[in-house]
Write an enzyme that holds these catalytic residues in place. Structure first.
Site, PDB file in Angstrom:
ATOM      1  N   ASN A 171      32.724  40.875  30.534  1.00 34.98           N
ATOM      2  CA  ASN A 171      32.489  40.467  32.183  1.00 34.98           C
ATOM      3  C   ASN A 171      31.570  41.674  32.701  1.00 34.98           C
ATOM      4  O   ASN A 171      30.396  41.260  32.961  1.00 34.98           O
ATOM      5  CB  ASN A 171      34.101  40.680  32.577  1.00 34.98           C
ATOM      6  CG  ASN A 171      33.793  40.541  34.045  1.00 34.98           C
ATOM      7  OD1 ASN A 171      32.972  39.750  34.605  1.00 34.98           O
ATOM      8  ND2 ASN A 171      35.156  40.654  34.649  1.00 34.98           N
ATOM      9  N   CYS A 172      32.006  42.725  33.061  1.00 34.31           N
ATOM     10  CA  CYS A 172      31.269  43.678  33.895  1.00 34.31           C
ATOM     11  C   CYS A 172      31.488  45.055  33.199  1.00 34.31           C
ATOM     12  O   CYS A 172      32.283  45.477  32.199  1.00 34.31           O
ATOM     13  CB  CYS A 172      31.807  43.620  35.088  1.00 34.31           C
ATOM     14  SG  CYS A 172      33.571  43.964  35.704  1.00 34.31           S
ATOM     15  N   MET A 389      32.988  48.374  38.737  1.00 30.17           N
ATOM     16  CA  MET A 389      32.063  47.649  37.843  1.00 30.17           C
ATOM     17  C   MET A 389      31.624  46.506  38.640  1.00 30.17           C
ATOM     18  O   MET A 389      32.121  45.556  38.688  1.00 30.17           O
ATOM     19  CB  MET A 389      32.934  47.394  36.517  1.00 30.17           C
ATOM     20  CG  MET A 389      33.240  48.635  35.634  1.00 30.17           C
ATOM     21  SD  MET A 389      33.976  48.018  34.449  1.00 30.17           S
ATOM     22  CE  MET A 389      35.594  47.624  34.970  1.00 30.17           C
ATOM     23  N   CYS A 391      31.298  45.418  41.522  1.00 32.38           N
ATOM     24  CA  CYS A 391      31.555  45.239  42.920  1.00 32.38           C
ATOM     25  C   CYS A 391      32.796  45.665  43.393  1.00 32.38           C
ATOM     26  O   CYS A 391      33.132  46.610  44.013  1.00 32.38           O
ATOM     27  CB  CYS A 391      31.254  43.835  43.593  1.00 32.38           C
ATOM     28  SG  CYS A 391      31.305  44.115  45.359  1.00 32.38           S
ATOM     29  N   SER A 393      35.787  45.938  40.486  1.00 31.23           N
ATOM     30  CA  SER A 393      36.775  45.923  39.400  1.00 31.23           C
ATOM     31  C   SER A 393      36.670  47.604  39.152  1.00 31.23           C
ATOM     32  O   SER A 393      35.725  48.258  38.868  1.00 31.23           O
ATOM     33  CB  SER A 393      36.233  45.262  38.403  1.00 31.23           C
ATOM     34  OG  SER A 393      37.147  45.418  37.024  1.00 31.23           O
ATOM     35  N   ASN A 412      34.960  45.894  31.172  1.00 29.02           N
ATOM     36  CA  ASN A 412      35.848  44.799  31.576  1.00 29.02           C
ATOM     37  C   ASN A 412      35.868  43.634  30.467  1.00 29.02           C
ATOM     38  O   ASN A 412      34.869  43.035  30.334  1.00 29.02           O
ATOM     39  CB  ASN A 412      36.031  44.425  32.930  1.00 29.02           C
ATOM     40  CG  ASN A 412      37.100  43.378  33.180  1.00 29.02           C
ATOM     41  OD1 ASN A 412      36.901  42.358  33.171  1.00 29.02           O
ATOM     42  ND2 ASN A 412      38.358  43.798  33.206  1.00 29.02           N
ATOM     43  N   TYR A 546      44.052  43.472  39.388  1.00 26.94           N
ATOM     44  CA  TYR A 546      42.774  43.080  40.005  1.00 26.94           C
ATOM     45  C   TYR A 546      42.935  42.404  41.093  1.00 26.94           C
ATOM     46  O   TYR A 546      43.185  41.246  40.949  1.00 26.94           O
ATOM     47  CB  TYR A 546      41.821  42.886  38.762  1.00 26.94           C
ATOM     48  CG  TYR A 546      40.500  42.497  39.110  1.00 26.94           C
ATOM     49  CD1 TYR A 546      39.911  43.185  40.128  1.00 26.94           C
ATOM     50  CD2 TYR A 546      39.712  41.649  38.356  1.00 26.94           C
ATOM     51  CE1 TYR A 546      38.409  43.039  40.521  1.00 26.94           C
ATOM     52  CE2 TYR A 546      38.263  41.406  38.606  1.00 26.94           C
ATOM     53  CZ  TYR A 546      37.709  42.218  39.613  1.00 26.94           C
ATOM     54  OH  TYR A 546      36.268  41.938  40.005  1.00 26.94           O
ATOM     55  N   GLU A 551      36.071  34.495  45.733  1.00 27.28           N
ATOM     56  CA  GLU A 551      36.406  33.910  47.088  1.00 27.28           C
ATOM     57  C   GLU A 551      36.606  32.308  46.813  1.00 27.28           C
ATOM     58  O   GLU A 551      37.392  31.758  47.487  1.00 27.28           O
ATOM     59  CB  GLU A 551      35.545  34.088  48.176  1.00 27.28           C
ATOM     60  CG  GLU A 551      35.656  35.678  48.813  1.00 27.28           C
ATOM     61  CD  GLU A 551      35.047  36.627  47.796  1.00 27.28           C
ATOM     62  OE1 GLU A 551      34.500  36.386  47.009  1.00 27.28           O
ATOM     63  OE2 GLU A 551      35.088  37.948  48.400  1.00 27.28           O
ATOM     64  N   GLY A 686      40.016  29.042  63.182  1.00 35.80           N
ATOM     65  CA  GLY A 686      40.647  29.890  61.714  1.00 35.80           C
ATOM     66  C   GLY A 686      40.343  28.678  60.755  1.00 35.80           C
ATOM     67  O   GLY A 686      40.651  29.060  59.386  1.00 35.80           O
TER      68      GLY A 686
END
Length: 708
Positions: A171-172, A389, A391, A393, A412, A546, A551, A686
């Site tokens: 991953n990162c 990592m 942004c 993590s 990660n 985590y 999003e 909303g």
């Protein structure tokens, strides 16, 4: 009535499709075994009489089989079952055709919009996305246990980055740029020695970033403090050259003035190299490198003044922005900037407060940098301050064989996220049932995370020499396995979570901001953390909790649950779930209270957490932003600002984006209609879900605007 297809698409109910399917089976049997037109109509009428808002296509097929059996048309029913089974086999053997063709034809909206950092129309990006679809298909059918694949499809959990699971990559990471600078590195079989100037160091750094990004799928971070040494090297180089050339001809003061001017030019050019290289390079992932620059000014650093000058220049250039194809300065997506607040720059009379004020102005104009409180981070991580990592993590503290803390050169292994609201929906307020379901689903997540770990076991350093052999992560020998770096907590493996706000509402009937809701929310968070700690003790692996960064997953989980359970007030009817532990955007809570409230969850979610607040018209609220920055330093580890003002990236318009007569978003200045090239962030009503057509007496587009 809406019909939910196997791939999740929702279409209008069409009775002719039922009639056609039965007629095809009718054509395969003798006259005595056929059903009449009246009987076909009876089947269709029965389906319609159910009067459901939504129905699965599989449920319709089950009804057809049942009705054929009721009519005692057993041979016909058998033919229909065989046809249905055959189609299932075809789908299982090849599940990528439609998605890939949809990508090529620009009709696969879900795939094209999945990653906002990728332009899915460009051929090189499409190549990566096509490979990703094949990887997801093989992952689902062959690489993952069936129950994990099923849990992913049903929204019980989310197996992140399945489009890269086929490959032996992770991953990162935090790049060990200090090691790569001082001990050299190798790229494409070519030796890169230690830089002899700041400009060269910046160029080498961007080359490393691009190379690293091409062999992993997540973000990477670099601490800018390691460039300070090379700015000092350039200064000494200029000073030496000038003394050799003008010794006795120019005064020391004049030489120092020329050195300062040359160094200023070198600094500006080097930072510009970083910014433009990162934004013009295209990795094999089909996008600019996902990189974060960690802006830390530490008084204990021997090159602290040089580092401060570099950080200042990075912020100045980011504030200006980068010109787009029309020559308009826009906000680049990368590099992400994370600015560290410490005693020397937290706006309390510190030596570098002026840089923090620049950072605040930059946040007001460009929404970056984000902010980390060194004070709170030291409280949470055994006295250490280090970069996230990519942004968000974070690693856990880890000591090498000499007892020294080590963060750079770690990574990660991957992420699996749990859908908390779905558990609350099923529990129906029964806490005993809730905790039982949560435990069962956590074990499912654990099994999925172990799939991530096992996929990396046995991988050799040859798969990515830049990572494993030449310093980004390690200095392993060719052919050496990376296994030791996967164990004993050296690398992390993360449990993400979505919808703490909604699950609290479902189980307590109250917001997590009330005393009752807060107590339940903390209990859930601590249960998740306990699961990670238990798995860590049992296996020695670096399990971490985590705050999920995706999003888009907030919308995916909500969409799946809405299809299953219908509209649930303030839960599925919103079209989104709230990310991780965040307070819902519709809560009436001021920025300071929101940050203070959410700060209690960040130490629990030590594998990654960030809080945000929305500030209207940030450019006119610098004093308010400065007050928030001071507040962040004393109260919360990691926070960012969002703005509620609209913005067009094509022409730089920062007024209101309108909806034209054709129900399209349109910039009133340049008439740009590309939604991806503008920010439309009005949230008064909303609604945060995807745009969709509401077909009734009139057609109107429901979007993030107040007048609907």
């Amino acid at each position: 009535m809406k019909v939910i297809k196997r791939d999740g698409r929702i279409v209008e109910f069409d009775k002719e499709k039922i009639e056609l399917a039965i007629q095809k089976a009718n054509n395969e049997v003798k006259a005595a075994d056929k059903v009449s037109k009246e009987q076909i109509s009876e089947i269709v009428d029965y389906v319609m009489s159910l009067d459901k808002k939504r129905i699965l296509v599989e449920d319709i097929q089950d009804i057809i089989e049942m009705k054929l059996m009721d009519f005692k048309k057993f041979t016909l029913a058998k033919k229909y079952m065989i046809y249905r089974y055959t189609r299932t086999l075809v789908r299982q053997q090849n599940t990528t055709d439609e998605s890939i063709l949809g990508l090529i034809k620009h009709s696969n909206k879900e795939l094209m919009d999945e990653n906002s950092n990728k332009n899915a129309i460009i051929a090189s990006t499409q190549r990566d996305l096509i490979a990703g679809e094949v990887s997801k298909d093989l992952t689902k059918r062959m690489l993952l246990p069936e129950k994990i694949s099923k849990a992913h499809e049903e929204g019980i959990l989310h197996f992140h980055d399945a489009d890269y699971f086929l490959q032996p990559i992770f991953n990162c990471c935090l790049i060990n740029i200090k090691d790569m600078f001082e001990n050299g590195t190798v790229m494409n079989g070519k030796l890169i020695e230690e830089p002899k100037s700041f400009q060269v160091a910046c160029t080498v750094m961007t080359q490393i970033i691009a190379c690293v990004a091409s062999s992993q799928y997540g973000g990477q971070s670099i601490n800018i403090k390691h460039l300070g040494k090379y700015l000092a090297v350039s200064r000494e180089k200029f000073r030496r050259e000038l003394h050799n050339q003008f010794d006795g001809k120019l005064s020391d003061e004049m030489i120092e003035e020329i050195v300062a001017q040359r160094l200023k030019t070198e600094l500006s050019s080097g930072v510009q190299t970083i910014q433009y290289q990162i934004n013009t390079l295209m990795t094999t992932n089909g996008q600019s490198p996902f990189v974060t620059l960690f802006l830390e000014i530490n008084d204990d650093d021997p090159y602290v003044d040089e580092v401060a000058a570099i950080v200042r220049e990075i912020i100045i250039q980011r504030m200006q922005g980068i010109k787009n194809e029309k020559g308009v300065y826009i906000t680049p997506a990368f590099p992400k900037l994370v600015y560290v607040l410490d005693e020397n720059n937290c706006l309390k009379g510190g030596k570098y407060d002026d840089i923090t004020r620049l950072a605040v102005k930059c946040s007001a104009k460009r929404m970056y940098p984000d902010y980390i409180s060194a004070k709170k981070m030291r409280e949470n991580y055994e006295g250490n301050v280090f970069a996230p990592m990519g942004c968000r993590s974070f690693l856990a503290p880890w000591k090498d064989e000499n007892g020294n803390y080590k963060f750079e050169g770690r990574f990660n292994q991957g992420v699996v996220s749990i859908n908390l609201p779905q558990i609350g929906i099923l529990a129906k307020g029964d806490e005993e049932k809730f905790w039982k379901l949560l435990s069962e689903r956590l074990e499912l997540c654990h099994e999925a995370l172990m799939c991530r770990h096992h996929a990396l076991l046995g991988v050799t350093s040859d798969v990515s020499p830049i990572h494993w052999q030449y310093g980004a992560i390690a200095r392993l020998k060719p052919g050496e396995k990376i296994d030791k770096l996967l164990k004993n907590g050296y690398s992390s493996i993360s449990l993400g979570y979505i919808g703490l706000y909604e699950v609290t509402l479902l189980m307590t009937g109250e917001s997590q901001t009330t005393p009752k809701g807060q107590a339940f929310a903390l209990k859930v968070m601590n249960r998740l953390r306990t699961a990670c700690e238990t798995w860590k003790q049992e296996s020695g692996l670096g399990f971490a909790l985590y705050g999920t960064p995706a999003e888009s997953l907030c919308y995916r989980f909500a969409r799946i649950d809405k299809e299953k359970f219908g509209d649930i007030p303030n839960v599925t009817d919103k079209g989104y779930y709230t990310n991780s532990y965040h307070v819902d955007v519709r809560e009436h809570i001021d920025a300071f209270s929101k940050l203070k409230f959410e700060s209690q969850f960040q130490p629990i979610s030590s594998g990654g957490a960030i809080s945000y607040v929305e500030i209207p018209n940030m450019r006119n609220n610098l004093k308010a932003l400065e007050d928030l920055v001071k507040f962040i330093y004393d109260n919360i580890q990691y926070a960012e600002f969002n703005t509620k003002s609209d913005y067009c990236h094509v022409c730089g318009w920062d007024g209101e984006i309108i909806i034209n007569d054709n129900n399209e978003w349109e910039c009133p200045q340049c008439h740009n209609k590309d939604r991806k090239k503008m920010n439309v962030t009005r949230r008064t009503c909303g609604y945060l879900g995807e745009n969709f057509w509401n077909v009734g007496k009139t057609k109107e587009i429901k979007a993030r605007v107040t007048h609907l």
